[in-house]
Design a protein around this motif. Sequence first.
Motif: not given
Lengths: 211, 211
Positions: A15-27, B40-48, B71-76
Amino acid sequence: MPEQLYTDWAIQAYLDKLAGSDPEPGGGSVAALTGALGAGLVTMVTALTLGKEKYAAVQDDMAWLRNEAEQLRADLAGFVSADAEAYAKVAAAMKMPRGTDTEKAERSTVLQAALRGAADVPLKVAEAALAVARLSQPAAEKGNTNAVSDAGVAVLLADASAQAAALNVKINLAWIEDAAFKTETWSRIESILEETGRLRDLVLALTYDKI
Amino acid sequence: MPEQLYTDWAIQAYLDKLAGSDPEPGGGSVAALTGALGAGLVTMVTALTLGKEKYAAVQDDMAWLRNEAEQLRADLAGFVSADAEAYAKVAAAMKMPRGTDTEKAERSTVLQAALRGAADVPLKVAEAALAVARLSQPAAEKGNTNAVSDAGVAVLLADASAQAAALNVKINLAWIEDAAFKTETWSRIESILEETGRLRDLVLALTYDKI
């Protein structure tokens, strides 16, 4: 690319890697994971039905269903990392030099092959997700009634997995030059989405009827 | 109940336990995980998008979006294990003795409280999933166009999470005796599902337009 398979990672680390600025892992990777979770729920329904006297009449159906779901779960779990690897090949091709005409031509050949590979993984995810959606129907109809909501969640995840995979097919097709390949691939995706959507409505209705 | 949080488990180990004959983790836990993946994917979009000159005009929007999604990612992620714990309380109450009228009354009181708890977790999951679906819209509209498919996958997962959570609210409500609580809770779920469905259609259309 991960040093180990993403399925060996802790959920929180993924989940943490997903949320990061690396495009993978992604959707695309998440589409595969979502499908694997759906397949796991179909297997769970069979696990709660097999060996139960009340469900003696459906034991053969459940044994078949379990084998099918477990194969799909293994395939989809494999695609969680395969998608990221296919993306890495596209990213590497993008970075190839394009100073001369020869370099441009070579880059284009490698990139087009990488894009086909990157479209192929989510296409396989969508096919497997459709298969999971199909299995969720007998799971909801014949499986342990106490687990019917799990069959309902399975079809929801299978449909979301196919839809998510479709978006990832589309982004790769956008850069592919072979028009026939694009048309054929997208036509297959459209028929998959039509069927997963139909199964979602059908199996959800079955599930609510039994709760 | 797991000895450690499920989010600390390897993905493969969680998938294996899901597929087993233990009723937990089941669809409720998976509903929460699906929502966390969407966040996590929403956060990834912001990170990019954050720190990119091309997107200078939306930096404040992205910073806000990132905080909300995290916040939502942590809650979920927390609900992935909380759902299993709430289920364990119901299972324990079910096993209470009911030999005498006093025992029956006590069991009923404990069971009804446990069922409310078990309905409350997926209700919170559905609320958080709706919030993720809402965030996917500005992510798709204003985020890095190269990551728009990730915003699309986010809304698909948010909708599937809310729908899956709804099934898990429903199975617990079926055994709850308080009619007012049942009506009120289900009415809230219905309005959540209406909005996540609307957002799914809207954000998917936005996403396909930009690919």
